[in-house]
Design a protein around this motif. Structure first.
Motif, PDB file in Angstrom:
ATOM      1  N   MET A 100       0.835  -1.206   0.000  1.00  0.00           N
ATOM      2  CA  MET A 100       0.000   0.000   0.000  1.00  0.00           C
ATOM      3  C   MET A 100       0.862   1.246   0.000  1.00  0.00           C
ATOM      4  O   MET A 100       1.975   1.237   0.516  1.00  0.00           O
ATOM      5  N   THR A 101       0.290   2.297  -0.520  1.00  0.00           N
ATOM      6  CA  THR A 101       0.888   3.625  -0.406  1.00  0.00           C
ATOM      7  C   THR A 101       0.316   4.287   0.847  1.00  0.00           C
ATOM      8  O   THR A 101      -0.657   3.792   1.450  1.00  0.00           O
ATOM      9  N   ILE A 102       0.859   5.424   1.197  1.00  0.00           N
ATOM     10  CA  ILE A 102       0.330   6.183   2.332  1.00  0.00           C
ATOM     11  C   ILE A 102      -1.115   6.576   2.074  1.00  0.00           C
ATOM     12  O   ILE A 102      -1.976   6.429   2.954  1.00  0.00           O
TER      13      ILE A 102
ATOM     14  N   ARG B 292       2.657   8.373   9.643  1.00  0.00           N
ATOM     15  CA  ARG B 292       3.361   8.126  10.909  1.00  0.00           C
ATOM     16  C   ARG B 292       3.292   6.654  11.293  1.00  0.00           C
ATOM     17  O   ARG B 292       4.295   6.063  11.723  1.00  0.00           O
ATOM     18  N   CYS B 293       2.122   6.046  11.139  1.00  0.00           N
ATOM     19  CA  CYS B 293       1.968   4.622  11.464  1.00  0.00           C
ATOM     20  C   CYS B 293       2.845   3.758  10.565  1.00  0.00           C
ATOM     21  O   CYS B 293       3.559   2.872  11.046  1.00  0.00           O
ATOM     22  N   LEU B 294       2.789   3.993   9.267  1.00  0.00           N
ATOM     23  CA  LEU B 294       3.578   3.202   8.331  1.00  0.00           C
ATOM     24  C   LEU B 294       5.073   3.349   8.590  1.00  0.00           C
ATOM     25  O   LEU B 294       5.809   2.359   8.587  1.00  0.00           O
ATOM     26  N   LEU B 295       5.531   4.564   8.844  1.00  0.00           N
ATOM     27  CA  LEU B 295       6.960   4.776   9.099  1.00  0.00           C
ATOM     28  C   LEU B 295       7.392   4.159  10.428  1.00  0.00           C
ATOM     29  O   LEU B 295       8.483   3.599  10.528  1.00  0.00           O
TER      30      LEU B 295
ATOM     31  N   LEU C 146       7.173  -3.643   8.696  1.00  0.00           N
ATOM     32  CA  LEU C 146       6.925  -3.338   7.298  1.00  0.00           C
ATOM     33  C   LEU C 146       8.241  -2.983   6.618  1.00  0.00           C
ATOM     34  O   LEU C 146       9.209  -2.617   7.283  1.00  0.00           O
ATOM     35  N   ALA C 147       8.236  -3.084   5.293  1.00  0.00           N
ATOM     36  CA  ALA C 147       9.359  -2.617   4.488  1.00  0.00           C
ATOM     37  C   ALA C 147       8.824  -1.577   3.521  1.00  0.00           C
ATOM     38  O   ALA C 147       7.658  -1.629   3.121  1.00  0.00           O
TER      39      ALA C 147
ATOM     40  N   TYR D 113       5.710   2.424  -1.776  1.00  0.00           N
ATOM     41  CA  TYR D 113       4.924   1.277  -1.319  1.00  0.00           C
ATOM     42  C   TYR D 113       5.475   0.680  -0.026  1.00  0.00           C
ATOM     43  O   TYR D 113       6.684   0.597   0.170  1.00  0.00           O
ATOM     44  N   PHE D 114       4.553   0.245   0.828  1.00  0.00           N
ATOM     45  CA  PHE D 114       4.880  -0.431   2.076  1.00  0.00           C
ATOM     46  C   PHE D 114       4.326  -1.842   1.994  1.00  0.00           C
ATOM     47  O   PHE D 114       3.239  -2.055   1.461  1.00  0.00           O
TER      48      PHE D 114
END
Length: 75
Positions: free
Chosen positions: A24-26, A42-45, A53-54, A59-60
């Motif tokens: 997914m993207t942000i 912020r959550c994804l990072l 996650l990578a 994309y994550f």
């Protein structure tokens, strides 16, 4: 009132991944979780910094470390 809103947001982001949506993207994460784009970012990072996650460009995607959460339940 005693819950952790950040934890709830992070779990919502994790749950947004699926076999049909392996990355997914942000913007996609924000839309799927009803979070602001800033909160989703912020959550994804944070999840990336913690190894769950990578990130590959914009994309994550989940990493094997995320499986430990499920394996803890299965034990």
């Amino acid at each position: 009132p005693e819950g952790l809103a950040g934890l709830a947001k992070g779990l919502a982001v994790i749950e947004a991944f699926s076999p049909a949506r392996p990355c997914m993207t942000i913007s996609e994460a924000a839309r799927l979780t009803d979070l602001t784009r800033a909160a989703a970012r912020r959550c994804l990072l944070t999840l990336t910094d913690l190894g769950y996650l990578a990130q590959d460009g914009k994309y994550f995607r989940p990493m094997p470390r995320l499986l430990r959460l499920g394996f803890a339940y299965l034990r």
